[in-house]
Write a protein that holds these residues in place. Structure first.
Motif, PDB file in Angstrom:
ATOM      1  N   ILE A 244       0.847  -1.199   0.000  1.00  0.00           N
ATOM      2  CA  ILE A 244       0.000   0.000   0.000  1.00  0.00           C
ATOM      3  C   ILE A 244       0.877   1.242   0.000  1.00  0.00           C
ATOM      4  CG2 ILE A 244      -1.985  -1.078   1.142  1.00  0.00           C
ATOM      5  CD1 ILE A 244      -1.196   0.379   3.700  1.00  0.00           C
ATOM      6  N   GLY A 245       0.273   2.350  -0.328  1.00  0.00           N
ATOM      7  CA  GLY A 245       1.001   3.610  -0.365  1.00  0.00           C
ATOM      8  C   GLY A 245       0.217   4.587  -1.215  1.00  0.00           C
ATOM      9  N   ALA A 246       0.577   5.875  -1.095  1.00  0.00           N
ATOM     10  CA  ALA A 246      -0.135   6.916  -1.825  1.00  0.00           C
ATOM     11  C   ALA A 246       0.126   6.778  -3.328  1.00  0.00           C
ATOM     12  CB  ALA A 246       0.317   8.283  -1.332  1.00  0.00           C
ATOM     13  N   SER A 247      -0.666   7.488  -4.122  1.00  0.00           N
ATOM     14  CA  SER A 247      -0.460   7.514  -5.569  1.00  0.00           C
ATOM     15  C   SER A 247       0.943   8.045  -5.877  1.00  0.00           C
ATOM     16  CB  SER A 247      -1.525   8.411  -6.192  1.00  0.00           C
ATOM     17  OG  SER A 247      -1.370   8.418  -7.583  1.00  0.00           O
ATOM     18  N   GLY A 248       1.655   7.346  -6.760  1.00  0.00           N
ATOM     19  CA  GLY A 248       3.002   7.784  -7.130  1.00  0.00           C
ATOM     20  C   GLY A 248       4.093   7.289  -6.198  1.00  0.00           C
ATOM     21  N   SER A 249       3.746   6.451  -5.195  1.00  0.00           N
ATOM     22  CA  SER A 249       4.763   6.007  -4.227  1.00  0.00           C
ATOM     23  C   SER A 249       5.651   4.893  -4.775  1.00  0.00           C
ATOM     24  CB  SER A 249       4.080   5.558  -2.928  1.00  0.00           C
ATOM     25  OG  SER A 249       3.147   4.539  -3.184  1.00  0.00           O
ATOM     26  N   GLY A 250       5.311   4.365  -5.958  1.00  0.00           N
ATOM     27  CA  GLY A 250       6.180   3.355  -6.571  1.00  0.00           C
ATOM     28  C   GLY A 250       5.653   1.931  -6.508  1.00  0.00           C
ATOM     29  N   LYS A 251       4.371   1.780  -6.149  1.00  0.00           N
ATOM     30  CA  LYS A 251       3.800   0.435  -5.995  1.00  0.00           C
ATOM     31  C   LYS A 251       3.814  -0.342  -7.308  1.00  0.00           C
ATOM     32  CE  LYS A 251      -0.214   2.065  -4.647  1.00  0.00           C
ATOM     33  NZ  LYS A 251       0.046   3.510  -4.809  1.00  0.00           N
ATOM     34  N   SER A 252       3.265   0.284  -8.369  1.00  0.00           N
ATOM     35  CA  SER A 252       3.201  -0.419  -9.657  1.00  0.00           C
ATOM     36  C   SER A 252       4.603  -0.671 -10.196  1.00  0.00           C
ATOM     37  CB  SER A 252       2.402   0.391 -10.676  1.00  0.00           C
ATOM     38  OG  SER A 252       1.074   0.534 -10.245  1.00  0.00           O
ATOM     39  N   SER A 253       5.493   0.292 -10.018  1.00  0.00           N
ATOM     40  CA  SER A 253       6.863   0.116 -10.504  1.00  0.00           C
ATOM     41  C   SER A 253       7.516  -1.081  -9.819  1.00  0.00           C
ATOM     42  CB  SER A 253       7.698   1.368 -10.239  1.00  0.00           C
ATOM     43  OG  SER A 253       7.114   2.481 -10.851  1.00  0.00           O
ATOM     44  N   ALA A 254       7.341  -1.195  -8.504  1.00  0.00           N
ATOM     45  CA  ALA A 254       7.945  -2.310  -7.770  1.00  0.00           C
ATOM     46  C   ALA A 254       7.405  -3.636  -8.302  1.00  0.00           C
ATOM     47  CB  ALA A 254       7.667  -2.170  -6.274  1.00  0.00           C
TER      48      ALA A 254
ATOM     49  N   MET B 283      -0.823  -8.732  -8.548  1.00  0.00           N
ATOM     50  CA  MET B 283      -2.084  -8.065  -8.866  1.00  0.00           C
ATOM     51  C   MET B 283      -2.016  -6.596  -8.493  1.00  0.00           C
ATOM     52  SD  MET B 283      -4.967 -10.871  -8.254  1.00  0.00           S
ATOM     53  CE  MET B 283      -4.816 -11.097  -6.555  1.00  0.00           C
ATOM     54  N   ASP B 284      -2.210  -5.755  -9.497  1.00  0.00           N
ATOM     55  CA  ASP B 284      -2.102  -4.312  -9.299  1.00  0.00           C
ATOM     56  C   ASP B 284      -3.503  -3.701  -9.283  1.00  0.00           C
ATOM     57  OD1 ASP B 284      -1.319  -1.697  -9.169  1.00  0.00           O
ATOM     58  OD2 ASP B 284       0.131  -1.822 -10.805  1.00  0.00           O
ATOM     59  N   GLU B 285      -3.981  -3.397  -8.119  1.00  0.00           N
ATOM     60  CA  GLU B 285      -5.336  -2.853  -7.935  1.00  0.00           C
ATOM     61  C   GLU B 285      -6.367  -3.600  -8.776  1.00  0.00           C
ATOM     62  OE1 GLU B 285      -5.776   1.279  -7.465  1.00  0.00           O
ATOM     63  OE2 GLU B 285      -3.636   1.624  -7.171  1.00  0.00           O
ATOM     64  N   PRO B 286      -6.459  -4.916  -8.569  1.00  0.00           N
ATOM     65  CA  PRO B 286      -7.313  -5.713  -9.461  1.00  0.00           C
ATOM     66  C   PRO B 286      -8.803  -5.429  -9.267  1.00  0.00           C
ATOM     67  CG  PRO B 286      -6.547  -7.069  -7.642  1.00  0.00           C
ATOM     68  CD  PRO B 286      -5.829  -5.756  -7.531  1.00  0.00           C
ATOM     69  N   PHE B 287      -9.180  -4.830  -8.142  1.00  0.00           N
ATOM     70  CA  PHE B 287     -10.606  -4.631  -7.874  1.00  0.00           C
ATOM     71  C   PHE B 287     -10.993  -3.164  -7.901  1.00  0.00           C
ATOM     72  CE2 PHE B 287      -9.301  -8.245  -4.928  1.00  0.00           C
ATOM     73  CZ  PHE B 287      -9.499  -9.210  -5.906  1.00  0.00           C
ATOM     74  N   GLY B 288     -10.127  -2.326  -8.462  1.00  0.00           N
ATOM     75  CA  GLY B 288     -10.336  -0.882  -8.427  1.00  0.00           C
ATOM     76  C   GLY B 288     -11.664  -0.413  -8.992  1.00  0.00           C
ATOM     77  N   ALA B 289     -12.118  -1.019 -10.095  1.00  0.00           N
ATOM     78  CA  ALA B 289     -13.303  -0.505 -10.786  1.00  0.00           C
ATOM     79  C   ALA B 289     -14.597  -1.205 -10.365  1.00  0.00           C
ATOM     80  CB  ALA B 289     -13.114  -0.654 -12.299  1.00  0.00           C
ATOM     81  N   LEU B 290     -14.585  -1.834  -9.199  1.00  0.00           N
ATOM     82  CA  LEU B 290     -15.763  -2.625  -8.830  1.00  0.00           C
ATOM     83  C   LEU B 290     -16.589  -1.956  -7.736  1.00  0.00           C
ATOM     84  CD1 LEU B 290     -14.036  -6.122  -8.744  1.00  0.00           C
ATOM     85  CD2 LEU B 290     -15.381  -5.128 -10.589  1.00  0.00           C
ATOM     86  N   ASP B 291     -17.892  -2.210  -7.765  1.00  0.00           N
ATOM     87  CA  ASP B 291     -18.758  -1.720  -6.693  1.00  0.00           C
ATOM     88  C   ASP B 291     -18.420  -2.479  -5.404  1.00  0.00           C
ATOM     89  OD1 ASP B 291     -20.980  -3.984  -6.134  1.00  0.00           O
ATOM     90  OD2 ASP B 291     -20.272  -4.034  -8.209  1.00  0.00           O
TER      91      ASP B 291
END
Ligand SMILES: Nc1ncnc2c1ncn2[C@@H]1O[C@H](COP(=O)(O)OP(=O)(O)OP(=O)(O)O)[C@@H](O)[C@H]1O
Ligand SMILES: [Mg+2]
Length: 310
Positions: free
Chosen positions: A33-43, A159-167
């Motif tokens: 976890i971490g704020a937007s731009g903290s490097g999560k997806s890059s890692a 898995m990179d925010e796999p449930f982001g677009a779900l209700d």
């Protein structure tokens, strides 16, 4: 299973990952976890070489990942990405079957696997099997992405925010499904989210990133009860740490076996957070508890809940 040793990565001179050291243990469910731009997806992308690190070492099964062919890494690690990334000219079935087809599974085995995964992810196969990605909603596309990541039965899931677009309802159902898959298969899972509740619900270990650095690694309980610094404390939410801690335990942990009380029962598998909510909503101090089969097993008392040492 995966070890980062002093890994750095810069984009145009700006460090996205800064001297990152981290071990991802085999069989564990790790949530980053971490704020937007903290490097999560890059890692995450560095683990399967979608992104190459500039310095340091990344080891997979004891070997520097640069010594693996990227195709081999991607076959062994299912990957569901933030932006979905389905192949637009392939049907749902063809998308999900990507890795089984690469591995040249027999047609019937691949077909059965696709059917099984579509059912698991609540995409009725008879309706969606032959559709194309543009004929699906964002959340349905995301579920196809998760199915595709699982299809080849990989050693590891990224898995990179796999449930982001779900209700929230579908999201909760899929979280439960991923937790079940993890419990049943013992797969190593690394999931990125910025939703602290999702992290608390799923993780064995939480890794908190801030500006490309690890600021804390710990169990959900450790992160909630002893945040390493103000950033982590703010991130987990200072004001509702108590209820979040209650969310980590089930009613079964606070049961008075054999006692009886009036009113509608609560499930022993419900969280203590739900129990607290029920006490407040119903204005009672005792609630009957039932097991999975709906059989009475005892009572939960508000006084016991307040005395618990979490
Ligand atoms: N291909 C790229 N080129 C240039 N900069 C990049 C690239 N990819 C990422 N960055 C930068 O690296 C930093 C980390 O990005 P990253 O995507 O890893 O963040 P994140 O934690 O996943 O954020 P989010 O929660 O918004 O998805 C950001 O500052 C981003 O702008
Ligand atoms: Mg990201």
């Amino acid at each position: 299973m995966i070890t980062f040793e002093n890994v750095s990565k810069a984009f145009e001179g700006v460090k996205a990952i800064d001297d990152l050291s981290l071990t991802i243990t085999q069989g564990e469910f790790t949530v980053v976890i971490g704020a937007s731009g903290s490097g999560k997806s890059s890692a995450l992308k560095m683990i399967n070489r979608l992104l190459e690190h500039d310095s340091g070492r990344i080891l997979f099964a004891g070997r520097e990942i640069r010594s693996f062919k990227p195709e081999e890494l991607r076959r062994r690690m299912g990957y569901a990405i933030q932006s979905i990334g389905l192949f637009p000219h392939w049907t749902v079935e063809q998308n999900i079957a990507t890795v089984p087809n690469l591995l040249q599974w027999p047609r019937s085995r691949t077909r059965d696997r696709v059917t099984e995964l579509m059912e698991t992810l609540q995409l009725p196969p008879e309706v969606y099997r032959h559709r194309y990605p543009h004929q699906l909603s964002g959340g349905q596309q995301q579920r196809v992405g998760v199915a595709r990541a699982l299809a080849g039965d990989p050693d590891m899931l990224l898995m990179d925010e796999p449930f982001g677009a779900l209700d929230p309802v579908t999201r909760a159902a899929l979280q439960q499904e991923i937790a079940r898959i993890h419990d049943a298969s013992g797969k190593t899972i690394v999931l990125v989210t910025h939703d602290i509740d999702e992290a608390l619900r799923l993780a064995d270990r939480i890794v908190v990133l801030d500006r490309g650095r690890v600021v804390q690694v710990g169990s959900p309980r450790e992160i909630l009860s002893s945040p390493a610094n103000d950033f982590v404390a703010d991130f987990v939410g200072r004001s509702d740490v108590g209820v979040k801690l209650l969310g980590l335990y089930t009613v079964a942990a606070c049961l008075r076996p054999g006692d009886v009380a009036p009113g509608p029962p609560i499930a022993s598998a419900a969280s203590l957070r739900e129990a607290l909510s029920a006490f407040v909503a119903r204005q009672v101090d005792r609630i009957p508890v039932v097991d999975e089969q709906g059989r009475p097993v005892g009572v939960i008392a508000l006084a016991d809940l307040l005395r618990l040492r979490l």
